[in-house]
Design an enzyme around this catalytic site. Structure first.
Site, short mmCIF file in Angstrom:
data_model
loop_
_atom_site.label_atom_id
_atom_site.label_comp_id
_atom_site.label_asym_id
_atom_site.label_seq_id
_atom_site.Cartn_x
_atom_site.Cartn_y
_atom_site.Cartn_z
N VAL A 134 0.84 -1.09 -0.03
CA VAL A 134 -0.27 0.27 -0.05
C VAL A 134 0.79 1.50 0.37
O VAL A 134 0.86 1.64 -0.45
CB VAL A 134 -1.01 -0.40 1.54
CG1 VAL A 134 -1.64 1.08 1.43
CG2 VAL A 134 -1.81 -1.20 0.47
N CYS A 135 1.44 1.45 0.97
CA CYS A 135 1.63 2.57 0.80
C CYS A 135 3.95 2.99 0.46
O CYS A 135 3.92 4.19 0.33
CB CYS A 135 2.56 2.54 2.82
SG CYS A 135 1.31 2.62 3.56
N LEU A 136 4.18 1.44 0.17
CA LEU A 136 5.18 2.37 -0.97
C LEU A 136 4.39 1.48 -2.20
O LEU A 136 4.65 2.38 -3.25
CB LEU A 136 6.11 1.15 -0.76
CG LEU A 136 7.13 0.48 -1.56
CD1 LEU A 136 8.09 2.38 -2.06
CD2 LEU A 136 8.07 -0.81 -1.30
#
Length: 225
Positions: free
Chosen positions: A135-137
Site C-alpha cells: 500500500v504505502c510503498l
C-alpha cells in the site's frame, strides 16, 4: 613475474568518474531517498519479515543517505489526526534534520506537500521504502512511474502484511517499471569505486550493516540471509 613487476601492474587508482547527474546508475547527485510510514502501527502488522530485518535495511538506507548527502524525504500518516505516532526512534534518529510530512491518505503521492517535497529535490530517480509494501510503498510508486519518475523500491527495508502481499506488491511494482534494489546494493552504486577517498563513507556503513546482521543471527540462532 617479479615482485617489482607485480607492484608496477597493481591497480590502485580509481577509474574516471562518470557524469554523476546523467549516469543511468544511481549516484549521490541524481537521486533522492524517500521513507514512508515507519511508525509503530505499521510495524505491528508486518508479517513478511521481522522488525529487526526491516530495520537492518532501513537504517542502512538512512545511513547511506546521510553519508552521501542524498536529499531525503520522510512521510507519516495520521499523526496530526491523533491516530498514529510519528516515525520510530530507530529511523528518526538516523534522519535528525529531515522533517516529517504528515498526511491523512494511504497514498503519499496524493498529498500536495509530499509531491512538492519530491519535486523540489529536482531528482527523477527516487529510492523509496515504506510500510506496508503493498500500500504505502506500492501506491506512490505506481503513480510516480506514470509521471516519469524512475522508482527504486528498497525491498530489504520494507514489509507487508504477509509474505504473499509483500511479494505480490514487489511483482506489481516491477511489472509497472520499478527497479527493485537492496540497501547494500544502493551503497555500492553510490560508492562505485574502493580507491576513491569517499569510499570510506561506505566502509563505515557496510561495517555497521554486518555487525547488526551478525547480531540478528546470534539472537535467532540462524545464519540470517
Amino acid at each position: 613475474m617479479t615482485a617489482d613487476a607485480d607492484a608496477a601492474s597493481a591497480k590502485t587508482s580509481p577509474e574516471p568518474v562518470r557524469d554523476t547527474t546523467a549516469d543511468h546508475l544511481l549516484t549521490p547527485d541524481n537521486c533522492a531517498v524517500v521513507f514512508i510510514d515507519y511508525q509503530e502501527g505499521q510495524y505491528a502488522t508486518i508479517g513478511s519479515a521481522t522488525r529487526e530485518e526491516i530495520d537492518l535495511g532501513a537504517i542502512t538506507l538512512a545511513k547511506l543517505a546521510g553519508a552521501y548527502e542524498v536529499p531525503t524525504i520522510l512521510s507519516t500518516v495520521g499523526v496530526g489526526m491523533g491516530v498514529n505516532q510519528g516515525t520510530v526512534a530507530e529511523i528518526a534518529g538516523e534522519l535528525p534534520d529531515v522533517p516529517e510530512i504528515d498526511r491523512t491518505g494511504v497514498n503519499s503521492w496524493e498529498d500536495a506537500d509530499f509531491r512538492e517535497a519530491v519535486t523540489a529535490t529536482g531528482r527523477k530517480k527516487i529510492v523509496m521504502a515504506g510500510l506496508w509494501t503493498e500500500v504505502c510503498l506500492a501506491f506512490p510508486t505506481l503513480d510516480m512511474l506514470r509521471e516519469g519518475f524512475e522508482v527504486y523500491p528498497v525491498v530489504d527495508a520494507v514489509g507487508g502484511v504477509s509474505p504473499v502481499t509483500h511479494a505480490t506488491a514487489v511483482e506489481r511494482m516491477t511489472h509497472a517499471g520499478a527497479q527493485p534494489i537492496t540497501s547494500l546494493a544502493f551503497g555500492c552504486e553510490l560508492m562505485r569505486n574502493w580507491a576513491r577517498p569517499e569510499s570510506d563513507r561506505f566502509r563505515v556503513v557496510i561495517n555497521d550493516y554486518f555487525d547488526r546482521k551478525r547480531a540478528i543471527g546470534d539472537k535467532t540462532g540462524t545464519l540470517f540471509r
